[in-house]
Design a protein around this motif. Sequence first.
Motif, PDB file in Angstrom:
ATOM      1  N   LEU A  99       0.846  -1.203   0.000  1.00 24.08           N
ATOM      2  CA  LEU A  99       0.000   0.000   0.000  1.00 24.08           C
ATOM      3  C   LEU A  99       0.877   1.248   0.000  1.00 24.08           C
ATOM      4  N   TRP A 100       1.998   1.193   0.727  1.00 23.21           N
ATOM      5  CA  TRP A 100       2.946   2.304   0.729  1.00 23.21           C
ATOM      6  C   TRP A 100       3.473   2.535  -0.686  1.00 23.21           C
ATOM      7  N   LEU A 101       3.842   1.462  -1.359  1.00 15.83           N
ATOM      8  CA  LEU A 101       4.323   1.558  -2.734  1.00 15.83           C
ATOM      9  C   LEU A 101       3.243   2.139  -3.650  1.00 15.83           C
ATOM     10  N   THR A 102       2.010   1.701  -3.477  1.00 17.53           N
ATOM     11  CA  THR A 102       0.892   2.256  -4.257  1.00 17.53           C
ATOM     12  C   THR A 102       0.812   3.763  -4.067  1.00 17.53           C
ATOM     13  N   ASN A 103       0.894   4.203  -2.818  1.00 18.33           N
ATOM     14  CA  ASN A 103       0.827   5.639  -2.536  1.00 18.33           C
ATOM     15  C   ASN A 103       1.966   6.395  -3.225  1.00 18.33           C
ATOM     16  N   LEU A 104       3.173   5.834  -3.161  1.00 20.05           N
ATOM     17  CA  LEU A 104       4.317   6.485  -3.805  1.00 20.05           C
ATOM     18  C   LEU A 104       4.102   6.604  -5.309  1.00 20.05           C
ATOM     19  N   LEU A 105       3.617   5.525  -5.927  1.00 21.57           N
ATOM     20  CA  LEU A 105       3.392   5.556  -7.374  1.00 21.57           C
ATOM     21  C   LEU A 105       2.298   6.551  -7.749  1.00 21.57           C
ATOM     22  N   LEU A 106       1.204   6.553  -7.005  1.00 21.82           N
ATOM     23  CA  LEU A 106       0.099   7.458  -7.322  1.00 21.82           C
ATOM     24  C   LEU A 106       0.468   8.925  -7.098  1.00 21.82           C
ATOM     25  N   GLU A 107       1.383   9.163  -6.159  1.00 22.63           N
ATOM     26  CA  GLU A 107       1.865  10.529  -5.899  1.00 22.63           C
ATOM     27  C   GLU A 107       3.068  10.887  -6.770  1.00 22.63           C
ATOM     28  N   GLU A 108       3.449   9.962  -7.659  1.00 21.21           N
ATOM     29  CA  GLU A 108       4.572  10.138  -8.574  1.00 21.21           C
ATOM     30  C   GLU A 108       5.868  10.485  -7.843  1.00 21.21           C
ATOM     31  N   GLN A 109       6.115   9.759  -6.739  1.00 20.45           N
ATOM     32  CA  GLN A 109       7.329   9.936  -5.952  1.00 20.45           C
ATOM     33  C   GLN A 109       8.442   9.035  -6.502  1.00 20.45           C
ATOM     34  N   ASP A 110       9.661   9.310  -6.091  1.00 19.08           N
ATOM     35  CA  ASP A 110      10.825   8.537  -6.507  1.00 19.08           C
ATOM     36  C   ASP A 110      10.896   7.267  -5.655  1.00 19.08           C
ATOM     37  N   VAL A 111      10.403   6.160  -6.178  1.00 22.80           N
ATOM     38  CA  VAL A 111      10.320   4.904  -5.437  1.00 22.80           C
ATOM     39  C   VAL A 111      11.705   4.433  -5.014  1.00 22.80           C
ATOM     40  N   GLU A 112      12.669   4.544  -5.881  1.00 27.60           N
ATOM     41  CA  GLU A 112      14.030   4.100  -5.559  1.00 27.60           C
ATOM     42  C   GLU A 112      14.602   4.894  -4.386  1.00 27.60           C
ATOM     43  N   ALA A 113      14.394   6.198  -4.384  1.00 28.76           N
ATOM     44  CA  ALA A 113      14.904   7.031  -3.289  1.00 28.76           C
ATOM     45  C   ALA A 113      14.201   6.697  -1.973  1.00 28.76           C
ATOM     46  N   TYR A 114      12.897   6.519  -2.019  1.00 30.90           N
ATOM     47  CA  TYR A 114      12.160   6.155  -0.803  1.00 30.90           C
ATOM     48  C   TYR A 114      12.581   4.776  -0.301  1.00 30.90           C
ATOM     49  N   SER A 115      12.806   3.842  -1.211  1.00 29.12           N
ATOM     50  CA  SER A 115      13.245   2.500  -0.818  1.00 29.12           C
ATOM     51  C   SER A 115      14.603   2.554  -0.138  1.00 29.12           C
ATOM     52  N   ALA A 116      15.503   3.368  -0.671  1.00 27.21           N
ATOM     53  CA  ALA A 116      16.831   3.533  -0.056  1.00 27.21           C
ATOM     54  C   ALA A 116      16.696   4.147   1.332  1.00 27.21           C
ATOM     55  N   ARG A 117      15.811   5.129   1.470  1.00 23.53           N
ATOM     56  CA  ARG A 117      15.577   5.749   2.784  1.00 23.53           C
ATOM     57  C   ARG A 117      14.989   4.741   3.764  1.00 23.53           C
ATOM     58  N   LEU A 118      14.106   3.867   3.266  1.00 23.13           N
ATOM     59  CA  LEU A 118      13.522   2.843   4.133  1.00 23.13           C
ATOM     60  C   LEU A 118      14.610   1.924   4.679  1.00 23.13           C
ATOM     61  N   LEU A 119      15.473   1.426   3.801  1.00 27.26           N
ATOM     62  CA  LEU A 119      16.565   0.556   4.241  1.00 27.26           C
ATOM     63  C   LEU A 119      17.480   1.272   5.235  1.00 27.26           C
ATOM     64  N   GLN A 120      17.774   2.523   4.986  1.00 27.54           N
ATOM     65  CA  GLN A 120      18.619   3.301   5.890  1.00 27.54           C
ATOM     66  C   GLN A 120      17.952   3.440   7.259  1.00 27.54           C
ATOM     67  N   SER A 121      16.668   3.748   7.275  1.00 25.04           N
ATOM     68  CA  SER A 121      15.972   3.927   8.553  1.00 25.04           C
ATOM     69  C   SER A 121      15.903   2.604   9.319  1.00 25.04           C
ATOM     70  N   LEU A 122      15.742   1.493   8.616  1.00 24.64           N
ATOM     71  CA  LEU A 122      15.713   0.184   9.280  1.00 24.64           C
ATOM     72  C   LEU A 122      17.067  -0.151   9.904  1.00 24.64           C
ATOM     73  N   SER A 123      18.143   0.250   9.242  1.00 29.15           N
ATOM     74  CA  SER A 123      19.480  -0.093   9.737  1.00 29.15           C
ATOM     75  C   SER A 123      19.816   0.603  11.049  1.00 29.15           C
ATOM     76  N   THR A 124      19.129   1.693  11.352  1.00 29.57           N
ATOM     77  CA  THR A 124      19.429   2.452  12.567  1.00 29.57           C
ATOM     78  C   THR A 124      18.438   2.185  13.700  1.00 29.57           C
ATOM     79  N   ARG A 125      17.476   1.312  13.485  1.00 25.92           N
ATOM     80  CA  ARG A 125      16.456   1.053  14.517  1.00 25.92           C
ATOM     81  C   ARG A 125      17.040   0.305  15.701  1.00 25.92           C
ATOM     82  N   LEU A 126      16.522   0.614  16.880  1.00 27.58           N
ATOM     83  CA  LEU A 126      17.005   0.033  18.123  1.00 27.58           C
ATOM     84  C   LEU A 126      15.984  -0.914  18.748  1.00 27.58           C
ATOM     85  N   ALA A 127      14.916  -1.195  18.032  1.00 24.82           N
ATOM     86  CA  ALA A 127      13.866  -2.101  18.507  1.00 24.82           C
ATOM     87  C   ALA A 127      13.419  -2.967  17.331  1.00 24.82           C
TER      88      ALA A 127
END
Length: 185
Positions: A99-127
């Motif tokens: 659903l997140w991907l659907t939202n990105l596509l419908l809003e014409e966002q940069d899916v690759e950039a958001y995916s990279a940000r997602l991986l980065q945010s996951l790598s720093t999580r403490l829980a």
Amino acid sequence: MSGVVLNLSDTGLAGTLLVLGGARSGKSRLAEACLTALSGPRLYVATGRAWDEEMGARIAQHKSARAHAGWQTVEEPLDVPDVLEQHAHMPVLLDCLTLWLTNLLLEEQDVEAYSARLLQSLSTRLAPTVLVGNEVGLGIVPDNALARRFRDEAGTLHQKLAAQVGRVMFVAAGLPMVLKDHKPA
């Protein structure tokens, strides 16, 4: 389904579980059970949007069920990486990636950039973090360009996540199958 236990000592990508499956496969129920077993506050990041009355009713039903189970809910259709970073110390369930991907596509966002940000945010999580996504690549080739792009982007996102996270499960008919279980040394 409650046999899956997350190791609280795992953080970042090692402490992330990716749960994939088809529609109505039981993947969200499994994901919720993984974090419900933990004591203390936990966060449910909901990415769905109420595009029509039926979806609005589904969202309301899910919110009501979670409220009684001790979940805090953040509804975020786009800036999921920011939410994960803001709640780095809290166990998080993200439902759902597709659903997140659907939202990105419908809003014409940069899916690759958001995916990279997602991986980065996951790598720093403490829980612990549990991600839910629909496996959409098991059916026929879609008949239009947007649907084909969605299928391709979902497959790419799931592959990137599966390569990096500590655990991956596939759910079919309510039965979880472990595809990857990284055991840190």
